[in-house]
Design a protein around this motif. Structure first.
Motif, short mmCIF file in Angstrom:
data_model
loop_
_atom_site.label_atom_id
_atom_site.label_comp_id
_atom_site.label_asym_id
_atom_site.label_seq_id
_atom_site.Cartn_x
_atom_site.Cartn_y
_atom_site.Cartn_z
N ARG A 193 0.83 -1.20 0.00
CA ARG A 193 0.00 0.00 0.00
C ARG A 193 0.87 1.26 0.00
O ARG A 193 1.94 1.30 0.61
N ALA A 194 0.38 2.29 -0.65
CA ALA A 194 1.13 3.55 -0.73
C ALA A 194 1.10 4.28 0.61
O ALA A 194 0.30 3.97 1.50
N THR A 195 1.98 5.25 0.74
CA THR A 195 2.02 6.08 1.93
C THR A 195 0.66 6.70 2.20
O THR A 195 0.01 7.23 1.29
N ALA A 196 0.20 6.63 3.45
CA ALA A 196 -1.13 7.13 3.81
C ALA A 196 -1.03 8.06 5.00
O ALA A 196 -0.19 7.89 5.89
N ALA A 197 -1.91 9.06 5.02
CA ALA A 197 -1.99 10.01 6.13
C ALA A 197 -3.31 9.79 6.86
O ALA A 197 -4.36 9.74 6.24
N GLN A 198 -3.24 9.65 8.17
CA GLN A 198 -4.42 9.44 9.01
C GLN A 198 -4.48 10.56 10.03
O GLN A 198 -3.55 10.75 10.83
N LEU A 199 -5.57 11.32 10.04
CA LEU A 199 -5.73 12.40 11.01
C LEU A 199 -6.04 11.81 12.38
O LEU A 199 -6.99 11.04 12.53
N LEU A 200 -5.24 12.16 13.38
CA LEU A 200 -5.46 11.68 14.74
C LEU A 200 -6.20 12.69 15.59
O LEU A 200 -6.94 12.32 16.50
N SER A 201 -5.98 13.97 15.32
CA SER A 201 -6.63 15.05 16.07
C SER A 201 -6.54 16.31 15.23
O SER A 201 -6.06 16.28 14.09
N ASP A 202 -6.98 17.42 15.78
CA ASP A 202 -6.91 18.69 15.03
C ASP A 202 -5.48 19.12 14.75
O ASP A 202 -5.24 19.91 13.83
#
Length: 327
Positions: free
Chosen positions: A169-178
């Motif tokens: 899978r490609a690099t992914a960004a996951q928002l954890l908080s604001d």
């Protein structure tokens, strides 16, 4: 339902939970060491967990919180006393206050997680050791057993989801908080190989320059906490853009597992980002988990909006093809 037995021993002050799964031990182990996976089942469905830190190595630490239906939070931490890759780990398990510090008014327990192969798949035996009978009874009254059963009822779906956590899978960004985002990518190499590729200037020049058409033209690496990094990037062969540099201070270094550093663009006013990078061995390679904390939501969104994740993916593809494949 994976939980097959719960045994509370009031004389030894332990509670032992046995759970069986129709998967290989490696698959079950990875679900516990990968923050993207464990947070999908660590908290009960009505109290989902977020792992802001998950460093599975001796001396490492995990920090997480569970968010209730009304938005309230309950935090906890682990301190890893020992880790035997693919087989077991032992932790100190405690609660945190709203400020993230350990809560002295709540119990701290010692727990062991033992993974073993069975005829039908894998078994996890979790033994929690309490310091007193009052402490054991208090946590049972708080619903520890029921909460554990409810949380683990979710793990089968996570184990079956091979696609979301696959090595390709490609690099992914996951928002954890604001203010926080987690960048994740499985890299096809060992933690030591990935670490060296991040700390050898000659290797860095082979892969760490974002989109094609750019180059890493200057590289100054901190050798100890308190020293500074500086990376200068320039367009090549008619590529669009202007030379820029990223600088920051190295705050922590625990090779080949964890590194903490600040980062900002040279010449730009404002507080730097705070980066925590962890390298964890998983099936298929090494999970690179980078948790970035920004000063505010606006800064987080502006930087993510520059295409940062796509640039990192281009670099990681080169890292695999130009460095790790030849290691």
């Amino acid at each position: 339902m994976p939980v097959t037995s719960v045994d509370k021993d009031l004389e030894r002050l332990t509670m032992t939970i046995v759970a069986d799964f129709p998967v290989a031990v490696r698959r079950l182990w990875d679900a516990y060491v990968d923050p993207r996976q464990i947070e999908k089942f660590w908290g009960p469905p009505e109290w989902p967990a977020t792992f802001a830190r998950h460093d599975v190595f001796p001396g490492g630490r995990s920090e997480y919180y569970m968010t209730g239906p009304d938005g309230s939070r309950s935090g906890g931490y682990w301190e890893f006393l020992s880790v035997t890759e693919g087989s077991s780990f032992e932790i100190l398990d405690g609660f945190t206050r709203e400020d993230g510090l350990p809560d002295p008014d709540m119990p701290t327990m010692r727990a062991t997680f033992a993974f073993e192969e069975t005829d039908s798949g894998a078994r996890l035996t979790t033994t929690t050791h309490f310091t007193s009978l009052d402490e054991l009874e208090r946590l049972i009254d708080m619903g520890m057993e029921e909460g554990t059963r409810s949380a683990m009822a979710q793990i089968d779906d996570v184990l079956a989801d091979l696609r979301s956590f696959a090595a390709d899978r490609a690099t992914a960004a996951q928002l954890l908080s604001d203010t926080q985002v987690r960048i994740s990518r499985v890299l096809r190499g060992t933690p030591r190989q990935v670490w060296e590729a991040h700390h050898d200037p000659e290797l860095l020049r082979l892969w760490n320059f974002g989109p094609d058409g750019w180059a890493l033209t200057a590289c100054e690496l901190a050798s100890a906490p308190g020293e500074r990094n500086r990376f200068e990037f320039s367009p090549q062969d008619g590529a669009e853009g202007e030379t820029f540099a990223l600088t920051g201070e190295l705050l922590e270094s625990e090779p080949p597992h964890r590194e903490v550093f600040t980062e900002t663009m040279e010449g730009i006013d404002g507080p730097p980002a705070h980066n925590e990078q962890t390298l964890t061995p998983v099936e298929g390679g090494t999970l690179m988990s980078l948790v970035i904390t920004y000063a505010n939501k606006e800064m987080r969104d502006a930087i993510l909006g520059t295409g940062m994740t796509d640039g990192m993916e281009a670099g990681y593809r080169r890292l695999e093809s130009e460095v790790l494949s030849h290691a």
